[in-house]
Design a protein around this motif. Structure first.
Motif, PDB file in Angstrom:
ATOM      1  N   UNK A 178      23.829  35.519  26.617  1.00 53.74           N
ATOM      2  CA  UNK A 178      24.834  34.923  25.801  1.00 53.74           C
ATOM      3  C   UNK A 178      26.195  35.259  25.900  1.00 53.74           C
ATOM      4  N   UNK A 179      27.025  34.472  25.622  1.00 50.25           N
ATOM      5  CA  UNK A 179      28.636  34.866  25.752  1.00 50.25           C
ATOM      6  C   UNK A 179      28.957  36.217  25.166  1.00 50.25           C
ATOM      7  N   UNK A 180      28.340  36.882  23.940  1.00 50.27           N
ATOM      8  CA  UNK A 180      28.792  37.986  23.583  1.00 50.27           C
ATOM      9  C   UNK A 180      28.537  38.983  24.402  1.00 50.27           C
ATOM     10  N   UNK A 181      27.488  38.885  25.677  1.00 53.73           N
ATOM     11  CA  UNK A 181      27.351  39.983  26.558  1.00 53.73           C
ATOM     12  C   UNK A 181      28.021  39.991  27.549  1.00 53.73           C
ATOM     13  N   UNK A 182      29.077  39.052  27.704  1.00 55.51           N
ATOM     14  CA  UNK A 182      29.945  38.847  28.854  1.00 55.51           C
ATOM     15  C   UNK A 182      31.187  39.714  28.994  1.00 55.51           C
ATOM     16  N   UNK A 183      31.686  39.616  27.544  1.00 59.93           N
ATOM     17  CA  UNK A 183      32.971  40.376  27.618  1.00 59.93           C
ATOM     18  C   UNK A 183      32.709  41.853  27.878  1.00 59.93           C
ATOM     19  N   UNK A 184      32.160  42.680  27.245  1.00 60.34           N
ATOM     20  CA  UNK A 184      32.119  44.043  27.710  1.00 60.34           C
ATOM     21  C   UNK A 184      31.893  44.502  29.332  1.00 60.34           C
ATOM     22  N   UNK A 185      31.044  43.270  30.022  1.00 65.79           N
ATOM     23  CA  UNK A 185      30.934  43.778  31.556  1.00 65.79           C
ATOM     24  C   UNK A 185      32.253  43.299  32.297  1.00 65.79           C
ATOM     25  N   UNK A 186      32.898  42.130  31.691  1.00 67.25           N
ATOM     26  CA  UNK A 186      34.334  41.968  32.104  1.00 67.25           C
ATOM     27  C   UNK A 186      35.296  43.084  32.260  1.00 67.25           C
ATOM     28  N   UNK A 187      35.329  43.665  30.927  1.00 65.37           N
ATOM     29  CA  UNK A 187      35.957  44.667  30.546  1.00 65.37           C
ATOM     30  C   UNK A 187      35.913  45.844  31.413  1.00 65.37           C
ATOM     31  N   UNK A 188      34.556  46.183  31.751  1.00 64.88           N
ATOM     32  CA  UNK A 188      34.250  47.364  32.831  1.00 64.88           C
ATOM     33  C   UNK A 188      34.789  46.874  34.176  1.00 64.88           C
ATOM     34  N   UNK A 189      34.778  45.606  34.694  1.00 69.06           N
ATOM     35  CA  UNK A 189      35.121  45.574  35.920  1.00 69.06           C
ATOM     36  C   UNK A 189      36.525  45.574  35.955  1.00 69.06           C
ATOM     37  N   UNK A 190      37.218  45.068  34.805  1.00 66.11           N
ATOM     38  CA  UNK A 190      38.682  45.395  34.746  1.00 66.11           C
ATOM     39  C   UNK A 190      38.986  46.747  35.017  1.00 66.11           C
ATOM     40  N   UNK A 191      38.364  47.567  34.258  1.00 67.55           N
ATOM     41  CA  UNK A 191      38.669  49.072  34.388  1.00 67.55           C
ATOM     42  C   UNK A 191      38.436  49.530  35.804  1.00 67.55           C
ATOM     43  N   UNK A 192      37.427  48.982  36.645  1.00 67.20           N
ATOM     44  CA  UNK A 192      37.160  49.496  37.900  1.00 67.20           C
ATOM     45  C   UNK A 192      38.291  48.900  38.916  1.00 67.20           C
ATOM     46  N   UNK A 193      38.867  47.636  38.661  1.00 68.99           N
ATOM     47  CA  UNK A 193      39.934  47.000  39.203  1.00 68.99           C
ATOM     48  C   UNK A 193      41.345  48.026  39.143  1.00 68.99           C
ATOM     49  N   UNK A 194      41.631  48.214  37.904  1.00 71.34           N
ATOM     50  CA  UNK A 194      42.701  48.971  37.673  1.00 71.34           C
ATOM     51  C   UNK A 194      42.716  50.308  38.394  1.00 71.34           C
ATOM     52  N   UNK A 195      41.513  50.925  38.378  1.00 69.88           N
ATOM     53  CA  UNK A 195      41.195  52.387  39.056  1.00 69.88           C
ATOM     54  C   UNK A 195      41.420  52.070  40.717  1.00 69.88           C
ATOM     55  N   UNK A 196      41.094  50.984  41.084  1.00 67.32           N
ATOM     56  CA  UNK A 196      41.030  50.727  42.527  1.00 67.32           C
ATOM     57  C   UNK A 196      42.399  50.572  42.816  1.00 67.32           C
ATOM     58  N   UNK A 197      43.116  49.795  42.231  1.00 71.72           N
ATOM     59  CA  UNK A 197      44.547  49.369  42.368  1.00 71.72           C
ATOM     60  C   UNK A 197      45.594  50.869  42.343  1.00 71.72           C
ATOM     61  N   UNK A 198      44.996  51.755  41.369  1.00 78.68           N
ATOM     62  CA  UNK A 198      45.892  52.903  41.424  1.00 78.68           C
ATOM     63  C   UNK A 198      45.496  53.795  42.334  1.00 78.68           C
ATOM     64  N   UNK A 199      44.293  53.874  42.984  1.00 78.03           N
ATOM     65  CA  UNK A 199      43.950  54.741  44.005  1.00 78.03           C
ATOM     66  C   UNK A 199      44.618  54.005  45.200  1.00 78.03           C
ATOM     67  N   UNK A 200      44.749  52.944  45.452  1.00 76.94           N
ATOM     68  CA  UNK A 200      45.327  52.331  46.675  1.00 76.94           C
ATOM     69  C   UNK A 200      47.014  52.585  46.590  1.00 76.94           C
ATOM     70  N   UNK A 201      47.438  52.633  45.584  1.00 75.07           N
ATOM     71  CA  UNK A 201      48.948  52.969  45.537  1.00 75.07           C
ATOM     72  C   UNK A 201      49.169  54.533  45.702  1.00 75.07           C
ATOM     73  N   UNK A 202      48.207  55.439  44.939  1.00 75.32           N
ATOM     74  CA  UNK A 202      48.577  56.533  45.414  1.00 75.32           C
ATOM     75  C   UNK A 202      48.354  57.000  46.895  1.00 75.32           C
ATOM     76  N   UNK A 203      47.185  56.233  47.444  1.00 76.85           N
ATOM     77  CA  UNK A 203      47.162  56.374  48.892  1.00 76.85           C
ATOM     78  C   UNK A 203      48.271  55.846  49.679  1.00 76.85           C
ATOM     79  N   UNK A 204      48.891  54.955  49.272  1.00 77.32           N
ATOM     80  CA  UNK A 204      50.125  54.406  50.214  1.00 77.32           C
ATOM     81  C   UNK A 204      51.420  55.151  49.722  1.00 77.32           C
ATOM     82  N   UNK A 205      51.346  56.217  48.663  1.00 85.93           N
ATOM     83  CA  UNK A 205      52.489  56.776  48.257  1.00 85.93           C
ATOM     84  C   UNK A 205      53.427  55.768  47.396  1.00 85.93           C
ATOM     85  N   UNK A 206      52.895  54.655  47.090  1.00 87.53           N
ATOM     86  CA  UNK A 206      53.845  53.686  46.278  1.00 87.53           C
ATOM     87  C   UNK A 206      53.912  54.397  44.772  1.00 87.53           C
ATOM     88  N   UNK A 207      55.001  54.138  44.119  1.00 87.54           N
ATOM     89  CA  UNK A 207      55.142  54.796  42.769  1.00 87.54           C
ATOM     90  C   UNK A 207      54.140  54.279  41.727  1.00 87.54           C
TER      91      UNK A 207
END
Length: 209
Positions: A178-207
């Motif tokens: 059901x649709x109500x099971x989707x949003x928590x999964x998408x939120x977890x994926x977004x958290x993973x994406x933001x963590x990956x983006x932050x790690x990539x910025x840190x590795x590149x030395x970007x602010x």
């Protein structure tokens, strides 16, 4: 910039995932929407489609008759390849333009229905696949989109298999329920994406942002 490919079979619920990610702050580049834009009246794309398929694919007001064109190309793989050869380069060029405009710190989600079919996975830092069983897809297409079972099966058959899509996935969102099971999964994926983006910025030395 983190470049994410988002894909899923027709009826899997990819558009809802795309909408949720946009709400979290992703810059969404929607290949379907762009595909409509590049064949609007007066565009070179529409002229090329009419040249290939004839004026019968136009409505009375000169816009593209999508149901008629869909019925033609999904019944003939060669005609589908002809259409893709016209539209895909135009969509790719416009998508690249929107990506450049997003800025270096953005998380850009490319919503691409035919990502697997066109071998596009290597273009992205990671691929998110919205997954649903074929039976679920079929039920949604007939109940929610008003397709006949034959039409729905033809659309599904023109796409990659479920196994092929999962084979290119970095992250999988299960949308078989059901649709109500989707949003928590998408939120977890977004958290993973933001963590990956932050790690990539840190590795590149970007602010940090």
């Amino acid at each position: 910039m983190l470049k994410v490919g988002l894909t899923g079979g027709i009826g899997a619920g990819k558009s809802e995932v795309s909408r949720l990610l946009a709400g979290y702050g992703a810059v969404v580049v929607d290949a379907d929407r762009i595909a409509r834009e590049v064949v609007e009246p007066g565009t070179p794309g529409l002229a090329a489609v009419v040249e290939a398929f004839g004026a019968c694919v136009l409505t009375a007001d000169g816009t593209l008759d999508r149901p008629k064109l869909g019925a033609i190309v999904f019944a003939d793989q060669e005609k589908l390849r002809t259409l893709n050869a016209i539209v895909h380069p135009l969509v790719g060029a416009r998508s690249a333009e929107l990506e450049r405009a997003a800025g270096p710190g953005a998380i850009v989600v490319h919503d691409v229905p035919l990502l697997t079919e066109n071998g596009l996975a290597p273009l992205y830092d990671l691929v998110v696949v919205v997954d649903a069983a074929p039976g679920t897809q079929l039920a949604r297409l007939t109940a929610l989109r008003g397709m006949t079972e034959e039409e729905a099966r033809a659309r599904m058959a023109a796409q990659a298999t479920r196994e092929q899509r999962l084979g290119v996935a970095t992250l999988v969102i299960d949308n078989d329920g059901p649709l109500e099971a989707l949003e928590p999964q998408v939120r977890r994926v977004w958290e993973q994406l933001t963590a990956r983006a932050a790690a990539a910025r840190a590795e590149s030395g970007a602010p940090a942002e």
